[in-house]
Design a protein around this motif. Sequence first.
Motif, mmCIF file in Angstrom:
data_model
loop_
_atom_site.group_PDB
_atom_site.id
_atom_site.type_symbol
_atom_site.label_atom_id
_atom_site.label_comp_id
_atom_site.label_asym_id
_atom_site.label_seq_id
_atom_site.Cartn_x
_atom_site.Cartn_y
_atom_site.Cartn_z
ATOM 1 N N LEU A 78 -36.336 -76.298 -27.773
ATOM 2 C CA LEU A 78 -37.097 -75.694 -26.689
ATOM 3 C C LEU A 78 -37.228 -74.193 -26.918
ATOM 4 C CD1 LEU A 78 -35.225 -77.398 -23.704
ATOM 5 C CD2 LEU A 78 -37.279 -78.239 -24.875
ATOM 6 N N ALA A 79 -38.358 -73.638 -26.531
ATOM 7 C CA ALA A 79 -38.575 -72.197 -26.619
ATOM 8 C C ALA A 79 -38.467 -71.592 -25.226
ATOM 9 C CB ALA A 79 -39.947 -71.897 -27.217
ATOM 10 N N ALA A 80 -37.881 -70.403 -25.144
ATOM 11 C CA ALA A 80 -37.693 -69.746 -23.857
ATOM 12 C C ALA A 80 -38.007 -68.262 -23.967
ATOM 13 C CB ALA A 80 -36.260 -69.934 -23.366
ATOM 14 N N VAL A 81 -38.636 -67.738 -22.903
ATOM 15 C CA VAL A 81 -38.912 -66.313 -22.805
ATOM 16 C C VAL A 81 -38.397 -65.817 -21.462
ATOM 17 C CG1 VAL A 81 -40.673 -64.501 -22.745
ATOM 18 C CG2 VAL A 81 -40.999 -66.508 -24.212
ATOM 19 N N GLU A 82 -37.488 -64.854 -21.505
ATOM 20 C CA GLU A 82 -37.076 -64.164 -20.290
ATOM 21 C C GLU A 82 -37.711 -62.772 -20.333
ATOM 22 O OE1 GLU A 82 -33.254 -62.098 -18.068
ATOM 23 O OE2 GLU A 82 -33.053 -62.897 -20.102
ATOM 24 N N GLY A 83 -38.740 -62.577 -19.518
ATOM 25 C CA GLY A 83 -39.446 -61.304 -19.498
ATOM 26 C C GLY A 83 -38.839 -60.368 -18.478
ATOM 27 N N GLY A 84 -38.146 -59.348 -18.946
ATOM 28 C CA GLY A 84 -37.505 -58.389 -18.063
ATOM 29 C C GLY A 84 -38.178 -57.028 -18.113
ATOM 30 N N GLY A 85 -37.819 -56.170 -17.174
ATOM 31 C CA GLY A 85 -38.424 -54.852 -17.087
ATOM 32 C C GLY A 85 -38.036 -53.924 -18.218
ATOM 33 N N THR A 86 -36.891 -54.174 -18.846
ATOM 34 C CA THR A 86 -36.451 -53.328 -19.954
ATOM 35 C C THR A 86 -36.546 -54.037 -21.301
ATOM 36 O OG1 THR A 86 -34.142 -54.000 -19.604
ATOM 37 C CG2 THR A 86 -34.893 -51.992 -18.504
ATOM 38 N N PRO A 140 -45.589 -50.210 -25.781
ATOM 39 C CA PRO A 140 -46.701 -50.785 -25.030
ATOM 40 C C PRO A 140 -46.534 -52.295 -24.857
ATOM 41 C CG PRO A 140 -47.503 -49.317 -26.744
ATOM 42 C CD PRO A 140 -46.038 -49.510 -26.994
ATOM 43 N N PRO A 141 -47.016 -52.845 -23.729
ATOM 44 C CA PRO A 141 -46.914 -54.297 -23.510
ATOM 45 C C PRO A 141 -47.491 -55.118 -24.661
ATOM 46 C CG PRO A 141 -47.582 -53.212 -21.497
ATOM 47 C CD PRO A 141 -47.598 -52.154 -22.560
ATOM 48 N N SER A 142 -48.594 -54.666 -25.246
ATOM 49 C CA SER A 142 -49.207 -55.428 -26.334
ATOM 50 C C SER A 142 -48.265 -55.531 -27.528
ATOM 51 C CB SER A 142 -50.522 -54.772 -26.762
ATOM 52 O OG SER A 142 -50.298 -53.424 -27.172
ATOM 53 N N ASP A 143 -47.480 -54.467 -27.784
ATOM 54 C CA ASP A 143 -46.527 -54.504 -28.896
ATOM 55 C C ASP A 143 -45.359 -55.441 -28.592
ATOM 56 O OD1 ASP A 143 -48.143 -52.690 -30.127
ATOM 57 O OD2 ASP A 143 -46.801 -50.976 -29.899
ATOM 58 N N THR A 161 -55.601 -65.167 -12.139
ATOM 59 C CA THR A 161 -54.430 -64.334 -12.429
ATOM 60 C C THR A 161 -53.235 -65.152 -12.911
ATOM 61 O OG1 THR A 161 -53.614 -64.461 -10.142
ATOM 62 C CG2 THR A 161 -55.114 -62.640 -10.687
ATOM 63 N N TYR A 162 -53.411 -66.462 -13.038
ATOM 64 C CA TYR A 162 -52.275 -67.310 -13.451
ATOM 65 C C TYR A 162 -51.720 -66.855 -14.799
ATOM 66 C CZ TYR A 162 -49.515 -71.403 -14.729
ATOM 67 O OH TYR A 162 -48.481 -72.222 -15.099
ATOM 68 N N GLY A 163 -50.409 -66.677 -14.827
ATOM 69 C CA GLY A 163 -49.750 -66.252 -16.052
ATOM 70 C C GLY A 163 -49.765 -64.755 -16.290
ATOM 71 N N CYS A 164 -50.357 -64.003 -15.354
ATOM 72 C CA CYS A 164 -50.492 -62.560 -15.534
ATOM 73 C C CYS A 164 -49.606 -61.787 -14.550
ATOM 74 C CB CYS A 164 -51.938 -62.116 -15.326
ATOM 75 S SG CYS A 164 -53.109 -62.833 -16.499
ATOM 76 N N ILE A 165 -49.182 -60.599 -14.957
ATOM 77 C CA ILE A 165 -48.501 -59.685 -14.046
ATOM 78 C C ILE A 165 -49.548 -59.147 -13.075
ATOM 79 C CG2 ILE A 165 -47.094 -57.614 -13.847
ATOM 80 C CD1 ILE A 165 -45.730 -59.869 -15.376
ATOM 81 N N LEU A 166 -49.275 -59.218 -11.785
ATOM 82 C CA LEU A 166 -50.262 -58.839 -10.781
ATOM 83 C C LEU A 166 -50.398 -57.321 -10.662
ATOM 84 C CD1 LEU A 166 -49.442 -61.468 -8.000
ATOM 85 C CD2 LEU A 166 -51.115 -61.598 -9.856
ATOM 86 N N ARG A 173 -46.968 -50.128 -13.942
ATOM 87 C CA ARG A 173 -48.430 -50.082 -13.988
ATOM 88 C C ARG A 173 -49.005 -50.514 -15.327
ATOM 89 N NH1 ARG A 173 -49.477 -50.699 -8.885
ATOM 90 N NH2 ARG A 173 -48.771 -48.995 -7.547
ATOM 91 N N GLU A 174 -48.304 -50.188 -16.412
ATOM 92 C CA GLU A 174 -48.824 -50.527 -17.733
ATOM 93 C C GLU A 174 -48.837 -52.026 -17.977
ATOM 94 O OE1 GLU A 174 -44.381 -49.869 -18.165
ATOM 95 O OE2 GLU A 174 -46.062 -49.013 -17.031
ATOM 96 N N TRP A 175 -48.079 -52.783 -17.166
ATOM 97 C CA TRP A 175 -48.022 -54.232 -17.329
ATOM 98 C C TRP A 175 -49.029 -54.965 -16.434
ATOM 99 C CZ3 TRP A 175 -45.523 -57.353 -20.744
ATOM 100 C CH2 TRP A 175 -44.601 -56.750 -21.588
#
Length: 417
Positions: free
Chosen positions: A17-25, A56-59, A96-101, A107-109
């Motif tokens: 299984l693949a997992a992503v924990e997306g945190g602020g840092t 940057p978020p893209s990186d 907006t599904y799957g996107c940071i609102l 703001r950059e996210w």
Amino acid sequence: MATPILDGMDPNNVVYLAAVEGGGTSFTCAIGRLDTTSSTLLDIVSSTNIPSSTMPPSDTISAACEYFTKQGELYDIRALGVACFGPLGLDENDETYGCILSTTPKREWAGVNVLQPFLDVLSKNKSNTIPYRLDTDVNAPAWEEFERFNASIGEKKKIGSLAYITVGTGVGVGLVVNSKTVHGMMHPEGGHVCVSKLPDDEFDGYSWGKHCGAPYGGKCTVEGLASSVALLERLQLSDNEYENDDKNDPRAVLKDLPDDHPLWDHCANALANLCVTLSLLVSIERIVFGGGVMKRSVLVSKIQTKTRQILNGYLGKVHQLGSGRNCLDGGDQCSTDSISSINDFICTSSVGDDAGLHGALSLAKLAYFQHNTENETGLSIKSSDSIYWKSFVLGAVTAVAALLFIRVTSKNLSRGK
């Protein structure tokens, strides 16, 4: 593709299984092994941390995708779970599904898709999109804690609700109610509910809330009083002896405060108010805390005591809870109920800082079993309802058997006339 070592297990019973924990840092990406016969996560075979606040978020997303591309060459990855900070788009029918609102303080996210890039990479060499599940970085741990607790209590009464509260730079609340994670207009944002301050408290809340559109302007809210940002600001305003030697982490000074510093009473009071709100509003059965601030061990007992004090005996079951060891540690107060001690009702996560990652893996496991269930039955079952699929199928089979029995019995009676 390499053949991984399975420690003597039947490879047909192990999936990756693949997992992503997306945190602020940082973003934590991992590959976990699942035993399909017992629905048990065996271990994490690979993981990496990628900065999300200093690039940057893209990186960040590109580096995470590169990691999964390499892991895909080693393992046959069968499902994906993504647990990410919010506000997060969770309505599958919305663009907006799957996107940071757009309301995110980062703001950059805003508008960044934290799901589709991973689906594209992991589904590249497959005939269909890989099964997946997306939720917030607090709903996911709430689900994992809920699932693990119910799996561990044996024959005792299962719970139907659980809250996971993380207390760090902010305060996040994940909710499982009626055995489902809570979604609606958005997702739970319990850190922004109002609380009753301690008497003579002149600190209204962190200043950030006044400038970033936080509910109530951040005044008298859980996050405005209990987050590490709020605690540091309170300390700076009230303590003339405050000194910060760590320029890279201004909040490090909180670690040096003694347990009897009044700041911890204010923190515990705000969090106890949140526990009371959850108890009265959704009749929550178990509250699990995590996050950096909760590493101050004295907070748990302070929150437990203050929660009972505020409830004032109104919820008799909470008032009657014992103070012994919790059920999972073999507490002698356990009977047929799984919540027999105040330490069962309000506690900290046993997986500590890994709660978010374990939550993401739990989402991937849910996606995997949901997908297999749909393939086997031909039914499309919503992810949030998947824990009920066995009961549904069993009920359907029982109903069909009952109809056949009635039909056969009717024919036999007719012949006997």
